[in-house]
Each structure stands twice: as structure tokens, then as C-alpha cells.
Design an enzyme around this catalytic site. Structure first.
Site, mmCIF file in Angstrom:
data_model
loop_
_atom_site.group_PDB
_atom_site.id
_atom_site.type_symbol
_atom_site.label_atom_id
_atom_site.label_comp_id
_atom_site.label_asym_id
_atom_site.label_seq_id
_atom_site.Cartn_x
_atom_site.Cartn_y
_atom_site.Cartn_z
ATOM 1 N N ASP A 29 8.171 -1.597 7.955
ATOM 2 C CA ASP A 29 7.509 -1.547 6.403
ATOM 3 C C ASP A 29 8.694 -1.274 5.359
ATOM 4 O O ASP A 29 9.515 -0.253 5.572
ATOM 5 C CB ASP A 29 6.566 -0.542 6.117
ATOM 6 C CG ASP A 29 5.705 -0.556 5.083
ATOM 7 O OD1 ASP A 29 4.425 -0.944 4.813
ATOM 8 O OD2 ASP A 29 6.289 -0.404 3.967
ATOM 9 N N ILE A 30 9.019 -2.045 4.344
ATOM 10 C CA ILE A 30 9.994 -2.079 3.541
ATOM 11 C C ILE A 30 10.207 -0.406 2.675
ATOM 12 O O ILE A 30 10.892 -0.018 2.374
ATOM 13 C CB ILE A 30 9.982 -3.170 2.516
ATOM 14 C CG1 ILE A 30 11.505 -3.271 1.995
ATOM 15 C CG2 ILE A 30 8.806 -3.023 1.446
ATOM 16 C CD1 ILE A 30 12.164 -3.951 2.653
ATOM 17 N N ASN A 85 -5.684 -0.782 6.237
ATOM 18 C CA ASN A 85 -6.391 -0.945 4.911
ATOM 19 C C ASN A 85 -7.154 -2.114 4.548
ATOM 20 O O ASN A 85 -6.679 -3.180 5.056
ATOM 21 C CB ASN A 85 -5.403 -0.659 3.735
ATOM 22 C CG ASN A 85 -4.855 0.758 3.702
ATOM 23 O OD1 ASN A 85 -5.454 1.898 4.038
ATOM 24 N ND2 ASN A 85 -3.553 0.748 3.519
ATOM 25 N N HIS A 90 -7.104 -0.191 -1.629
ATOM 26 C CA HIS A 90 -6.022 0.089 -0.486
ATOM 27 C C HIS A 90 -5.326 -0.919 -0.027
ATOM 28 O O HIS A 90 -4.200 -0.539 0.176
ATOM 29 C CB HIS A 90 -6.980 1.068 0.492
ATOM 30 C CG HIS A 90 -7.814 2.052 -0.203
ATOM 31 N ND1 HIS A 90 -8.885 2.135 -0.448
ATOM 32 C CD2 HIS A 90 -7.246 3.371 -0.631
ATOM 33 C CE1 HIS A 90 -9.504 3.308 -1.062
ATOM 34 N NE2 HIS A 90 -8.390 3.988 -1.327
ATOM 35 N N GLN A 91 -6.001 -2.172 0.309
ATOM 36 C CA GLN A 91 -5.013 -3.309 0.793
ATOM 37 C C GLN A 91 -4.266 -3.776 -0.352
ATOM 38 O O GLN A 91 -4.838 -4.339 -1.339
ATOM 39 C CB GLN A 91 -6.194 -4.135 1.564
ATOM 40 C CG GLN A 91 -5.389 -5.393 2.170
ATOM 41 C CD GLN A 91 -6.217 -6.113 3.026
ATOM 42 O OE1 GLN A 91 -7.709 -6.070 2.944
ATOM 43 N NE2 GLN A 91 -5.866 -6.928 3.794
ATOM 44 N N HIS A 97 -3.053 -6.102 8.801
ATOM 45 C CA HIS A 97 -1.929 -5.343 9.638
ATOM 46 C C HIS A 97 -2.181 -3.753 9.700
ATOM 47 O O HIS A 97 -3.189 -3.605 8.849
ATOM 48 C CB HIS A 97 -0.802 -5.491 8.469
ATOM 49 C CG HIS A 97 -1.008 -5.014 7.027
ATOM 50 N ND1 HIS A 97 -1.711 -5.796 5.977
ATOM 51 C CD2 HIS A 97 -0.967 -3.714 6.074
ATOM 52 C CE1 HIS A 97 -1.924 -5.106 4.945
ATOM 53 N NE2 HIS A 97 -1.231 -3.806 5.160
ATOM 54 N N HIS A 99 -0.602 -0.092 10.080
ATOM 55 C CA HIS A 99 0.565 0.614 9.772
ATOM 56 C C HIS A 99 0.819 1.662 11.045
ATOM 57 O O HIS A 99 -0.163 2.329 11.388
ATOM 58 C CB HIS A 99 0.485 1.539 8.617
ATOM 59 C CG HIS A 99 0.337 0.931 7.339
ATOM 60 N ND1 HIS A 99 1.206 0.876 6.597
ATOM 61 C CD2 HIS A 99 -0.761 0.219 6.776
ATOM 62 C CE1 HIS A 99 0.955 -0.063 5.403
ATOM 63 N NE2 HIS A 99 -0.426 -0.389 5.501
#
Ligand code: AMP
Ligand code: ZN
Length: 136
Positions: A29-30, A85, A90-91, A97, A99
């Protein structure tokens, strides 16, 4: 399709990929909420949990322990949170995906459930139970 995660799968945009198999891809995740924060996605474009078919669900969830074990081995975190999410607000990326967030001492992440047990009587639990069972 204008989906940033599909573009990562196709290689049109770069990502720090860490795991890939026939059906799934994992990459960093960036935002790196904590060191090692990783996203696991199905290669099939599926909007979110509500759109997940059985095979895609099976493939993606099967890969979760594999990536979790790697994070544990790589960073020796004190814990690991798994979050998914669904829907706004939240998404933010509408390609399903998961996390995986390694946890460390004083890492600043706030991911905690709140105990509302005192607000619920037996009747409340029974009503909630019935509502879910009826919906299934
Ligand atoms: P969510 O809020 O659950 O939809 O999370 C979407 C996540 O995707 C966020 O944590 C973003 O940091 C992450 N993200 C968005 N674009 C990229 C990208 N190009 N590479 C890596 N992570 C990304
Ligand atoms: Zn997509």
C-alpha cells in the site's frame, strides 16, 4: 476499465509487488500505514465483498495466511490487522482488496473495536440474531 488496481495487475502502472499467483496479487500500500502495509487483491475485477463470487472469495482468502506469514517473518510485528473496507466512505478504491497491516509498539494506528456491551440487553441480542438469520 478505469480501475487503478486493474492497471497495477496489467502492469500499466507500477507497484511494489510482493506476491502473485494465478488468481491474486499482493503489493505494498502506497501509504504504508505501518511498515509492510500490504494489499491483497483478486486479479478478477470485483467491486467489493458484496460482489465476490465463491471461487474468487476462495482464491483471495486462501492467500491471506500466506502473505500474513511472510509479513510476520519479515518484520516480526507484535500483531497484524486485516481490514477490508466496503462502500463509501470507507472504501476508496472499488476493486476488492484486503489490507494486511503489521502492528508495532507505538505505531500510531488506531484500529480498535469499542465495547458497547452495556448498551445491549438479551432482547437486543435476540433481535439482532434474528435479523441476520432472516437475511441469510
Ligand atoms: P480503501 O480505503 O480500503 O479503499 O483502501 C485503498 C488503499 O489503496 C489505500 O490505502 C491507498 O493507499 C491504496 N492505494 C491507492 N492507490 C494505490 C497505488 N497506486 N499503489 C498502492 N496503493 C494504492
Ligand atoms: Zn479493477
Amino acid at each position: 476499465m478505469d480501475c487503478i488496481f486493474c492497471k497495477i495487475i496489467s502492469g500499466d502502472i507500477p507497484a511494489y509487488k510482493v506476491y502473485e499467483d494465478e488468481h491474486t496479487l499482493a503489493f505494498l500500500d502506497i501509504t504504508q500505514g505501518t511498515r509492510g502495509h500490504t494489499l491483497l487483491i483478486p486479479k478478477k475485477h470485483v467491486k467489493n465483498i458484496y460482489a465476490l463470487d465463491d471461487d474468487t472469495a476462495s482464491n483471495i482468502f486462501k492467500a491471506v495466511p500466506k502473505v500474513a506469514q511472510a509479513l510476520k517473518k519479515a518484520f516480526t510485528p507484535i500483531g497484524l490487522n486485516i481490514i477490508n473496507n466496503n462502500d463509501k466512505p470507507h472504501q476508496s478504491v472499488f476493486h476488492f482488496h484486503i489490507h494486511l497491516i503489521p502492528r508495532y509498539e507505538n505505531d500510531g494506528m488506531v484500529l480498535k473495536t469499542i465495547n458497547h456491551q452495556d448498551d445491549y440487553k438479551k432482547q437486543d441480542f435476540l433481535e439482532i440474531q434474528a435479523a441476520i438469520k432472516q437475511a441469510l
